[in-house]
Write a protein that holds these residues in place. Sequence first.
Motif, PDB file in Angstrom:
ATOM      1  N   VAL A  74      10.354   4.833   5.222  1.00 19.16           N
ATOM      2  CA  VAL A  74       9.156   4.014   5.514  1.00 19.16           C
ATOM      3  C   VAL A  74       9.466   2.612   5.719  1.00 19.16           C
ATOM      4  O   VAL A  74       8.977   1.887   6.388  1.00 19.16           O
ATOM      5  CB  VAL A  74       7.842   4.661   4.834  1.00 19.16           C
ATOM      6  N   GLU A  75       9.814   2.098   4.572  1.00 24.35           N
ATOM      7  CA  GLU A  75       9.984   0.679   4.661  1.00 24.35           C
ATOM      8  C   GLU A  75      11.109   0.295   5.579  1.00 24.35           C
ATOM      9  O   GLU A  75      10.841  -0.605   6.337  1.00 24.35           O
ATOM     10  CB  GLU A  75      10.619   0.211   3.097  1.00 24.35           C
ATOM     11  N   PHE A  76      11.832   0.819   6.046  1.00 30.58           N
ATOM     12  CA  PHE A  76      13.040   0.795   7.169  1.00 30.58           C
ATOM     13  C   PHE A  76      12.152   0.763   8.194  1.00 30.58           C
ATOM     14  O   PHE A  76      12.292  -0.132   9.161  1.00 30.58           O
ATOM     15  CB  PHE A  76      14.267   1.494   6.959  1.00 30.58           C
ATOM     16  N   LEU A  77      11.495   1.858   8.468  1.00 31.81           N
ATOM     17  CA  LEU A  77      10.717   1.798   9.592  1.00 31.81           C
ATOM     18  C   LEU A  77       9.874   0.528   9.965  1.00 31.81           C
ATOM     19  O   LEU A  77       9.656   0.353  10.934  1.00 31.81           O
ATOM     20  CB  LEU A  77       9.849   3.163   9.995  1.00 31.81           C
ATOM     21  N   LEU A  78       8.931   0.394   8.814  1.00 29.98           N
ATOM     22  CA  LEU A  78       8.158  -0.780   9.128  1.00 29.98           C
ATOM     23  C   LEU A  78       8.621  -1.874   9.325  1.00 29.98           C
ATOM     24  O   LEU A  78       8.327  -2.886   9.980  1.00 29.98           O
ATOM     25  CB  LEU A  78       7.198  -0.857   7.642  1.00 29.98           C
ATOM     26  N   TYR A  79       9.884  -2.173   8.633  1.00 34.84           N
ATOM     27  CA  TYR A  79      10.573  -3.280   8.761  1.00 34.84           C
ATOM     28  C   TYR A  79      11.070  -3.583  10.346  1.00 34.84           C
ATOM     29  O   TYR A  79      11.121  -4.507  11.095  1.00 34.84           O
ATOM     30  CB  TYR A  79      12.053  -3.365   8.093  1.00 34.84           C
ATOM     31  N   VAL A  80      11.437  -2.356  11.053  1.00 33.67           N
ATOM     32  CA  VAL A  80      11.935  -2.548  12.326  1.00 33.67           C
ATOM     33  C   VAL A  80      10.686  -2.655  13.127  1.00 33.67           C
ATOM     34  O   VAL A  80      11.004  -3.357  14.223  1.00 33.67           O
ATOM     35  CB  VAL A  80      12.520  -0.941  12.662  1.00 33.67           C
ATOM     36  N   GLN A 119       8.115   8.936  -4.601  1.00 30.85           N
ATOM     37  CA  GLN A 119       9.114   9.631  -3.872  1.00 30.85           C
ATOM     38  C   GLN A 119      10.062   8.471  -3.489  1.00 30.85           C
ATOM     39  O   GLN A 119       9.670   7.810  -2.431  1.00 30.85           O
ATOM     40  CB  GLN A 119       8.500  10.082  -2.679  1.00 30.85           C
ATOM     41  N   ASP A 120      10.931   8.476  -3.867  1.00 32.99           N
ATOM     42  CA  ASP A 120      11.985   7.151  -3.749  1.00 32.99           C
ATOM     43  C   ASP A 120      12.671   7.009  -2.238  1.00 32.99           C
ATOM     44  O   ASP A 120      12.567   6.085  -1.619  1.00 32.99           O
ATOM     45  CB  ASP A 120      13.228   6.956  -4.513  1.00 32.99           C
ATOM     46  N   ILE A 121      13.207   8.255  -1.785  1.00 29.18           N
ATOM     47  CA  ILE A 121      13.849   8.292  -0.495  1.00 29.18           C
ATOM     48  C   ILE A 121      12.680   8.131   0.576  1.00 29.18           C
ATOM     49  O   ILE A 121      13.013   7.439   1.646  1.00 29.18           O
ATOM     50  CB  ILE A 121      14.579   9.862  -0.256  1.00 29.18           C
ATOM     51  N   THR A 122      11.502   8.650   0.282  1.00 19.54           N
ATOM     52  CA  THR A 122      10.432   8.441   1.484  1.00 19.54           C
ATOM     53  C   THR A 122      10.073   7.030   1.567  1.00 19.54           C
ATOM     54  O   THR A 122       9.955   6.746   2.580  1.00 19.54           O
ATOM     55  CB  THR A 122       9.199   9.233   0.844  1.00 19.54           C
ATOM     56  N   ILE A 123       9.920   6.377   0.594  1.00 19.59           N
ATOM     57  CA  ILE A 123       9.481   5.189   0.639  1.00 19.59           C
ATOM     58  C   ILE A 123      10.650   4.053   1.286  1.00 19.59           C
ATOM     59  O   ILE A 123      10.197   3.374   2.139  1.00 19.59           O
ATOM     60  CB  ILE A 123       9.173   4.514  -0.665  1.00 19.59           C
ATOM     61  N   ILE A 164       0.713  -1.303  -0.018  1.00 23.07           N
ATOM     62  CA  ILE A 164      -0.044  -0.027  -0.035  1.00 23.07           C
ATOM     63  C   ILE A 164       0.875   1.351   0.074  1.00 23.07           C
ATOM     64  O   ILE A 164       0.504   2.143  -0.822  1.00 23.07           O
ATOM     65  CB  ILE A 164      -0.924   0.038   1.113  1.00 23.07           C
ATOM     66  N   LEU A 165       1.980   1.185   0.770  1.00 24.86           N
ATOM     67  CA  LEU A 165       2.895   2.452   0.974  1.00 24.86           C
ATOM     68  C   LEU A 165       3.475   2.653  -0.450  1.00 24.86           C
ATOM     69  O   LEU A 165       3.686   3.683  -0.926  1.00 24.86           O
ATOM     70  CB  LEU A 165       3.841   2.350   2.004  1.00 24.86           C
ATOM     71  N   ARG A 166       3.873   1.555  -0.856  1.00 25.64           N
ATOM     72  CA  ARG A 166       4.711   1.714  -2.466  1.00 25.64           C
ATOM     73  C   ARG A 166       3.725   2.401  -3.371  1.00 25.64           C
ATOM     74  O   ARG A 166       4.108   2.882  -4.276  1.00 25.64           O
ATOM     75  CB  ARG A 166       5.079   0.322  -2.750  1.00 25.64           C
ATOM     76  N   TYR A 167       2.479   1.970  -3.372  1.00 26.77           N
ATOM     77  CA  TYR A 167       1.736   2.522  -4.187  1.00 26.77           C
ATOM     78  C   TYR A 167       1.236   4.065  -4.007  1.00 26.77           C
ATOM     79  O   TYR A 167       1.295   4.814  -4.973  1.00 26.77           O
ATOM     80  CB  TYR A 167       0.431   1.628  -4.008  1.00 26.77           C
ATOM     81  N   ALA A 168       1.165   4.239  -2.753  1.00 28.69           N
ATOM     82  CA  ALA A 168       0.828   5.579  -2.383  1.00 28.69           C
ATOM     83  C   ALA A 168       2.039   6.677  -2.522  1.00 28.69           C
ATOM     84  O   ALA A 168       2.086   7.807  -2.739  1.00 28.69           O
ATOM     85  CB  ALA A 168       0.504   5.692  -0.960  1.00 28.69           C
ATOM     86  N   PHE A 169       3.252   6.117  -2.157  1.00 32.17           N
ATOM     87  CA  PHE A 169       4.612   6.929  -2.410  1.00 32.17           C
ATOM     88  C   PHE A 169       5.418   6.544  -3.728  1.00 32.17           C
ATOM     89  O   PHE A 169       6.719   6.725  -3.681  1.00 32.17           O
ATOM     90  CB  PHE A 169       5.497   6.775  -1.158  1.00 32.17           C
TER      91      PHE A 169
END
Length: 184
Positions: A93-99, A86-90, A78-83
């Motif tokens: 966000v992916e790093f934070l989601l992973y943690v 915006q490469d750096i933002t995703i 969902i986040l990939r689709y939304a962002f």
Amino acid sequence: MEDRQKIARNVKIFALTSLTLSVLAIIPLIGPLFNIASWILYIIVFYKLKVHAGAKKLFINFFSIVGIVVLGVIIEIILRYAFHDQDITILVVEFLLYVIVLAVSYKFAKNMFYEIARVTHQKYFIKAFYMYFIGMLTIFLVFPIILIFIGFIYHILAWIKFKSFDEEIEINNTENQIDLNSKK
């Protein structure tokens, strides 16, 4: 008594076969088939540990981890689709989601490995858990593959050394204390 030893030997064979198939999962094209077979065998191992060794909460912990990971993947999609622009933002966000996924699944994974260690009388499962977890937590650095590999070796050693369900052992599942003393 011999029947329990035969069951323990079968569990050991299923577990080691599952780990072997998980390594073969890196083979292109047919790897996913090995991975599926590995998961099926490990679920059989969990079932046998539940039925024959009294590991009552293995499935609860296992499926909690699976649910957390699936939810994390869905959120990531969902986040990939939304962002998407915006490469750096995703990436952040992916790093934070992973943690977050690791943090939420920590207790379930720890309980699962401690339960396996308790019923198999093998402290190597606990060492494997910590190596896996630290390796996964530091996955974005250079050395985590080494930690995950060491965890995998501990995992294999635990199953190789596993003999039976009949020994008595005490495992204190606390954050700061691991006490594995085999009574003989």
